[in-house]
Design a protein around this motif. Structure first.
Motif, short mmCIF file in Angstrom:
data_model
loop_
_atom_site.label_atom_id
_atom_site.label_comp_id
_atom_site.label_asym_id
_atom_site.label_seq_id
_atom_site.Cartn_x
_atom_site.Cartn_y
_atom_site.Cartn_z
N LEU A 280 0.84 -1.19 0.00
CA LEU A 280 0.00 0.00 0.00
C LEU A 280 0.87 1.24 0.00
CD1 LEU A 280 -2.52 -0.97 2.85
CD2 LEU A 280 -3.10 -0.78 0.43
N VAL A 282 0.52 5.64 0.95
CA VAL A 282 -0.35 6.58 1.66
C VAL A 282 -0.04 8.00 1.19
CG1 VAL A 282 1.28 6.74 3.60
CG2 VAL A 282 -1.12 7.36 3.94
N LEU A 291 -5.25 5.86 1.59
CA LEU A 291 -4.49 4.68 1.21
C LEU A 291 -4.74 4.38 -0.27
CD1 LEU A 291 -5.41 2.43 4.28
CD2 LEU A 291 -3.27 3.68 3.93
N THR A 293 -4.01 1.58 -3.51
CA THR A 293 -3.66 0.19 -3.81
C THR A 293 -3.12 0.01 -5.23
OG1 THR A 293 -5.82 -0.44 -4.75
CG2 THR A 293 -5.61 -0.47 -2.35
N SER A 297 -8.61 3.53 -4.00
CA SER A 297 -8.05 4.24 -2.85
C SER A 297 -9.13 4.37 -1.80
CB SER A 297 -7.52 5.62 -3.26
OG SER A 297 -8.56 6.41 -3.81
#
Length: 416
Positions: A280, A282, A291, A293, A297
């Motif tokens: 992940l 941030v 977050l 991916t 998000s």
């Protein structure tokens, strides 16, 4: 008035320059990488950086590992707190202690977990130039000694290496807080019943509970997140895929909000298997944390629990790892029905149309309208640049604004 403004400007610059960052200080020496890592994991680095006068008694990797490897993160945090003195000591001051001995309060004393002098350190100037350190609790020995100076910013922060950990009575015996935490109940109470049910039915709660002793962060999607459009039907996934999806919502480290805001690297999850898989990232926008991916998000909506070594957050969306749910390219539009062209009359040579004049060549360096672009447009570049720049505007921007404002005030005052 004008003649004192340059002095005010210099004072502002000096105050800003005096700020310290313990992470950067220790990063210069790999011998302290374990100590530095634990300061970040426990959140102690942030507490050190907010103190104006402080001394850090650092341990090298070999000296720290003998203790840290045997205890949960909550105990390691207490131990390291005992090595953070709320006073400034350097090599000179150590050898000028009145009567040769003194007691110094530590960060551990401020936690409320220390009774009497358990949260203080005894510093004694021994014969032959040796300086000893030990717990201030009655009957404790001076089991550690001053080794060398690491970094000083008088009289703001001092970092000194000592030979062995300072152990106060009972500091290593505290049970991990996670042993008394019902993770499932906390998540359910926060409105994440679906996620709580999934981790229980798939055996993940045992993994979470055992991992929490050394550090665990959970990102629990709320119940509405599982009803959102685009969330895959979990019944169509294999058991292994469901487990990986659930593991993707947890990291095997303690990540309080402060750590999430400052992290620059990808976050490994319990599903990570190396090579950047199931990670992940941030991003920060003010107080908001998001977050990402690679597929979707999710905003971190609420802190459910923050107690070393366990953090639990609720998130607005189910986190979809690209390893399971990578977006495929949009299919090309289906071609329309093909209509056979009507036959054209055959022309005789005398009726053949005269050829059209050739079009002039396109100017060099230009691209015909409608051709695919080989590089992002200037607008896209500006958009991308703006996103990147926004993440790094911190103290330097504040200093710049302050300097510009004071400079303008100096010029204005000079001509008055």
């Amino acid at each position: 008035m004008a003649h004192i403004l340059p002095f005010l400007l210099l004072t502002l610059l000096a105050a800003t320059a005096s700020a310290h960052n313990i992470t950067d200080i220790l990063a210069a020496n790999p011998d302290y990488s374990d100590f530095n890592g634990f300061l970040s994991q426990t959140g102690l680095a942030g507490e050190i950086n907010t103190r104006q006068t402080i001394t850090v008694l650092v341990l090298n990797n070999a000296a720290l590992s003998a203790v840290a490897a045997k205890h949960p993160l909550s105990v390691v945090k207490n131990l390291l707190s005992l090595h953070i003195l709320l006073d400034y000591f350097d090599n000179t001051k150590l050898h000028q202690i009145p009567n040769g001995t003194t007691l110094s309060t530590t960060l551990y004393q401020t936690t409320g977990n220390a009774n009497g002098n358990v949260g203080s350190v005894n510093i004694t100037d021994l014969k032959g130039g040796k300086v000893g350190f030990g717990s201030a609790a009655p009957g404790s020995k001076l089991d550690s000694s001053y080794t060398k100076s690491v970094k000083q910013i008088p009289y703001n922060i001092s970092v000194m290496e000592i030979s062995a950990p300072i152990i106060s009575p009972g500091i290593l015996a505290a049970p991990p807080p996670s042993a008394d935490v019902n993770i499932t109940a906390l998540i359910e109470k926060a409105g994440c019943k679906t996620f709580a049910s999934l981790i229980s039915s798939n055996g993940l709660i045992k993994t979470f509970q055992s991992t929490a002793d050394k550090g665990l962060t959970i990102f629990a999607p709320n119940d509405e997140a599982f009803k959102a459009k685009g969330v895959p039907d979990l019944s169509k996934l294999t058991n292994a895929e469901v487990v990986s999806l659930l593991q993707y919502h947890a990291a095997a480290k303690y990540l309080p909000v402060g750590s999430l805001k400052t992290t620059k690297d990808s976050i490994n999850t319990l599903a990570s298997n190396g090579a950047g898989k199931f990670d992940l990232t941030v991003s920060v926008a003010g107080d908001s944390l998001t977050l990402h991916t690679g597929v979707d998000s999710s905003r971190i909506a609420e802190t459910i629990l923050d107690s070393t070594p366990l953090s639990i957050y609720s998130v607005d969306s189910v986190l979809l790892p690209p390893e399971l749910f990578a977006k495929s390219p949009s299919p090309a539009p289906a071609p329309g029905p093909v209509t056979a062209p009507s036959p054209s009359p055959v022309s005789t040579p005398s009726e053949a149309p005269s050829p059209l004049p050739a079009s002039p060549p396109a100017p060099a360096g230009e691209t015909p309208a409608g051709a695919p672009a080989d590089a992002p447009s200037s607008e896209a570049e500006r958009s991308t640049s703006g996103k990147s720049d926004g993440v790094h505007v911190k103290a330097s921007a504040t200093l710049t604004v302050a300097v510009i404002a004071l400079s303008a005030f100096v010029i204005s005052a000079t001509f008055m």
